[in-house]
Motif scaffolding. Structure first.
Motif, PDB file in Angstrom:
ATOM      1  N   GLY A  27       0.734  -1.087  -0.053  1.00 26.01           N
ATOM      2  CA  GLY A  27      -0.039   0.038   0.170  1.00 26.01           C
ATOM      3  C   GLY A  27       0.778   1.155   0.025  1.00 26.01           C
ATOM      4  O   GLY A  27       0.312   2.200   0.149  1.00 26.01           O
ATOM      5  N   LEU A  28       2.045   1.192  -0.228  1.00 27.51           N
ATOM      6  CA  LEU A  28       2.795   2.363   0.104  1.00 27.51           C
ATOM      7  C   LEU A  28       2.885   3.133  -1.204  1.00 27.51           C
ATOM      8  O   LEU A  28       3.221   2.946  -2.084  1.00 27.51           O
ATOM      9  N   SER A  81       1.397   4.222   4.726  1.00 26.80           N
ATOM     10  CA  SER A  81       3.046   3.761   4.710  1.00 26.80           C
ATOM     11  C   SER A  81       3.586   3.323   6.012  1.00 26.80           C
ATOM     12  O   SER A  81       4.429   2.648   6.286  1.00 26.80           O
ATOM     13  N   LYS A  82       2.926   4.076   7.159  1.00 26.88           N
ATOM     14  CA  LYS A  82       3.320   3.774   8.325  1.00 26.88           C
ATOM     15  C   LYS A  82       2.594   2.652   9.060  1.00 26.88           C
ATOM     16  O   LYS A  82       2.796   2.190  10.344  1.00 26.88           O
ATOM     17  N   GLY A  83       1.735   1.782   8.372  1.00 24.93           N
ATOM     18  CA  GLY A  83       1.063   0.844   8.608  1.00 24.93           C
ATOM     19  C   GLY A  83      -0.044   0.886   9.812  1.00 24.93           C
ATOM     20  O   GLY A  83      -0.367   0.221  10.406  1.00 24.93           O
ATOM     21  N   VAL A  84      -0.439   2.263   9.930  1.00 24.41           N
ATOM     22  CA  VAL A  84      -1.470   2.589  11.008  1.00 24.41           C
ATOM     23  C   VAL A  84      -3.048   2.250  10.351  1.00 24.41           C
ATOM     24  O   VAL A  84      -3.695   1.748  11.264  1.00 24.41           O
ATOM     25  N   VAL A  85      -3.391   2.337   9.045  1.00 18.39           N
ATOM     26  CA  VAL A  85      -4.549   1.902   8.739  1.00 18.39           C
ATOM     27  C   VAL A  85      -4.390   0.498   7.827  1.00 18.39           C
ATOM     28  O   VAL A  85      -3.440   0.310   7.295  1.00 18.39           O
ATOM     29  N   ALA A  86      -5.521  -0.250   7.923  1.00 25.49           N
ATOM     30  CA  ALA A  86      -5.537  -1.549   7.358  1.00 25.49           C
ATOM     31  C   ALA A  86      -6.119  -1.801   6.078  1.00 25.49           C
ATOM     32  O   ALA A  86      -6.841  -0.938   5.513  1.00 25.49           O
ATOM     33  N   GLY A 100       2.022  13.395  -1.421  1.00 28.51           N
ATOM     34  CA  GLY A 100       3.328  13.060  -0.948  1.00 28.51           C
ATOM     35  C   GLY A 100       3.389  12.250   0.487  1.00 28.51           C
ATOM     36  O   GLY A 100       2.209  12.250   1.015  1.00 28.51           O
ATOM     37  N   PRO A 101       4.467  11.649   0.781  1.00 31.91           N
ATOM     38  CA  PRO A 101       4.325  10.816   1.870  1.00 31.91           C
ATOM     39  C   PRO A 101       4.516  11.692   3.505  1.00 31.91           C
ATOM     40  O   PRO A 101       4.372  10.972   4.298  1.00 31.91           O
ATOM     41  N   ASP A 102       4.708  12.943   3.258  1.00 34.63           N
ATOM     42  CA  ASP A 102       4.824  13.565   4.361  1.00 34.63           C
ATOM     43  C   ASP A 102       4.349  15.040   4.316  1.00 34.63           C
ATOM     44  O   ASP A 102       4.557  16.027   4.582  1.00 34.63           O
ATOM     45  N   ASP A 154      12.817  16.193   4.941  1.00 37.63           N
ATOM     46  CA  ASP A 154      11.996  15.399   5.524  1.00 37.63           C
ATOM     47  C   ASP A 154      12.231  14.163   4.770  1.00 37.63           C
ATOM     48  O   ASP A 154      12.359  12.847   5.252  1.00 37.63           O
ATOM     49  N   MET A 155      11.746  14.047   3.350  1.00 39.72           N
ATOM     50  CA  MET A 155      11.818  12.829   2.429  1.00 39.72           C
ATOM     51  C   MET A 155      13.121  12.350   2.508  1.00 39.72           C
ATOM     52  O   MET A 155      13.182  11.078   2.640  1.00 39.72           O
ATOM     53  N   LYS A 156      14.071  13.253   2.452  1.00 41.62           N
ATOM     54  CA  LYS A 156      15.451  12.326   2.354  1.00 41.62           C
ATOM     55  C   LYS A 156      15.908  11.557   3.562  1.00 41.62           C
ATOM     56  O   LYS A 156      16.246  10.615   3.799  1.00 41.62           O
ATOM     57  N   LYS A 157      15.235  12.390   4.845  1.00 40.49           N
ATOM     58  CA  LYS A 157      15.662  11.774   5.904  1.00 40.49           C
ATOM     59  C   LYS A 157      14.789  10.516   6.269  1.00 40.49           C
ATOM     60  O   LYS A 157      15.355   9.392   6.931  1.00 40.49           O
TER      61      LYS A 157
END
Length: 446
Positions: free
Chosen positions: A19-20, A118-123, A399-401, A437-440
């Motif tokens: 799902g990422l 991405s953090k696995g919080v939602v199913a 985006g992811p952040d 942040d994305m690079k981090k």
């Protein structure tokens, strides 16, 4: 194509790939499996075989909708909580997930969903939503489906609209602006006629409205190519929007205080502010913001950059998600499906929280023929929303952040307002913060 942080690829890629953050560009509808069927015989957290589900949601009056479910489903009871809203709720969800004590169900704005996936919080609830997803068009589903898997049930769509004080427009002899040039001219004319009034305010505290305006102008803040991300927050369309509002602020044509503050509430209530650029959900909020103004507001299409262009952006819009911490994902998915696709449930949501439904059939419900309670003077309210909803434009992908990006907005634009600084420089700071942040996090950024 996979857009996974480099440092996670070895050990975590298999778990994350489902799902990422192929985000919306790679979304597809549907899944496999069967829709959940709840009943009294399910084992759960309650007594007598009942299941008790916890639900985090910030909508006003959502308790009345939940009560309707509970009355008809004695075997699956939903306990409502409002710990926070928007980005704050997302942060609480992440913290709760890390502590293994998250809710069963949570309301999530569309832009926040990729990060929670991405953090696995939602199913992944694909197996429980085969029938549910057939009740949406693909354009709506794409906000909650990643790599063919379902991570939420769309609740509403929230096109940006122009809410205006019809009584004060008449008092000052103003015409509802159809273009942004008209809007600027109207803001200047109002200041000349009523020096204590403003057409609107520039809000540096909430990025939602500005993001929607950037979308309307054609911005694309995130994109991917192969395994690499591109971030372009300071793109030409967004710079155009920032430059436009900088001129209004610098010229003294609009106010500079944040929305949803006590001062702003007072100004909305006493007629200091004549318009609010907001999502279609605004009627549900105006009762608490400006209670003395019931029946004085109307809604119109957002001003266009080119006359006659119906394109608008979005502000918010949400999905009902099932968290990965829930021991009852099937029952939770059943509630989420009912909440957003059952005619009676959607009708109740329209009545109580003024959503514009995401479900296709929901947009033709009889309840939408009537005005929201706070807009008794505009019976065609939902007809106006329906005109522009098909032209509401989000980013092709989030985006992811996003939380970092939005924090960059509040930091950068607040400083610019206080110091008289450049809005374009504020965009540059958003860009820098997001990239860093994305690079981090280990993403490849080209």
């Amino acid at each position: 194509m996979s857009v996974i942080p480099r440092r996670r690829r070895a050990a975590g890629a298999a778990a994350l790939a489902a799902g990422l953050l192929l985000a919306v560009a790679a979304c597809g509808g549907g899944g496999s499996g069967t829709t959940a069927k709840g009943g009294d015989t399910k084992a759960g957290t309650g007594t007598g075989g009942k299941v008790t589900l916890t639900f985090w949601d910030w909508d006003p009056n959502i308790d009345k909708v939940v009560a309707k479910w509970n009355a008809g489903h004695p075997g699956i009871q939903v306990k409502l909580s409002n710990p926070a809203g928007g980005d704050q709720l997302v942060a609480k969800m992440i913290t709760a997930h890390e502590a293994k004590n998250g809710p069963d169900i949570a309301k999530v704005e569309y832009q926040s969903l990729p990060a929670l996936v991405s953090k696995g919080v939602v199913a992944d609830i694909t197996d429980y939503t085969k029938d549910t997803v057939t009740k949406y068009d693909q354009a709506t589903l794409k906000s909650t489906v990643f790599q063919g898997k379902v991570y939420g049930i769309p609740q509403d769509v929230a096109p940006l609209m122009l809410f205006y004080r019809a009584d004060l427009f008449a008092k000052y002899g103003l015409t509802v602006p159809k273009t942004w040039d008209d809007f600027a001219a109207t803001a200047k004319a109002l200041r000349a006629k009523a020096p204590s009034a403003y057409l609107t305010n520039f809000d540096a505290a909430d990025p939602g409205w500005f993001t929607g305006l950037a979308q309307q102008a054609g911005a694309n803040w995130w994109s991917t190519s192969g395994d690499s991300w591109k971030v372009d927050i300071a793109d030409a369309p967004t710079k155009k929007v920032a430059g436009y509002w900088q001129q209004l602020v610098d010229g003294g044509s609009i106010a500079k205080n944040p929305s949803f503050s006590p001062q702003w509430n007072k100004q909305m209530n006493d007629g200091t502010l004549l318009t609010w650029i907001s999502g279609a959900w605004a009627p549900a909020q105006l009762g608490g913001i400006a209670p003395a103004t019931k029946g004085k507001w109307k809604v119109a299409q957002l001003p266009a950059w080119t006359a006659g262009d119906p394109t608008t952006g979005i502000w918010g819009g949400s999905a009902t998600t099932v968290t990965s911490d829930s021991p009852h994902p099937e029952e939770a998915a059943e509630f989420a499906s009912w909440l957003n696709t059952d005619d009676a449930a959607v009708t109740e949501q329209v009545k109580q929280i003024n959503v514009y439904p995401a479900a296709t059939a929901g947009r033709s419900l009889p309840v939408l023929q009537a005005a929201p309670a706070f807009f008794p003077n505009q019976p065609d309210f939902y007809a106006e929303v329906k005109k522009v909803a098909p032209s509401a434009r989000s980013f092709p992908m989030w985006g992811p952040d996003v939380t970092v990006t939005f924090t960059g907005y509040t930091d950068g634009f607040a400083k610019a307002l206080q110091s008289g600084g450049s809005f374009t420089a504020a965009l540059d700071s958003m860009q820098s913060a997001t990239l860093a942040d994305m690079k981090k996090l280990g993403f490849t950024v080209g």
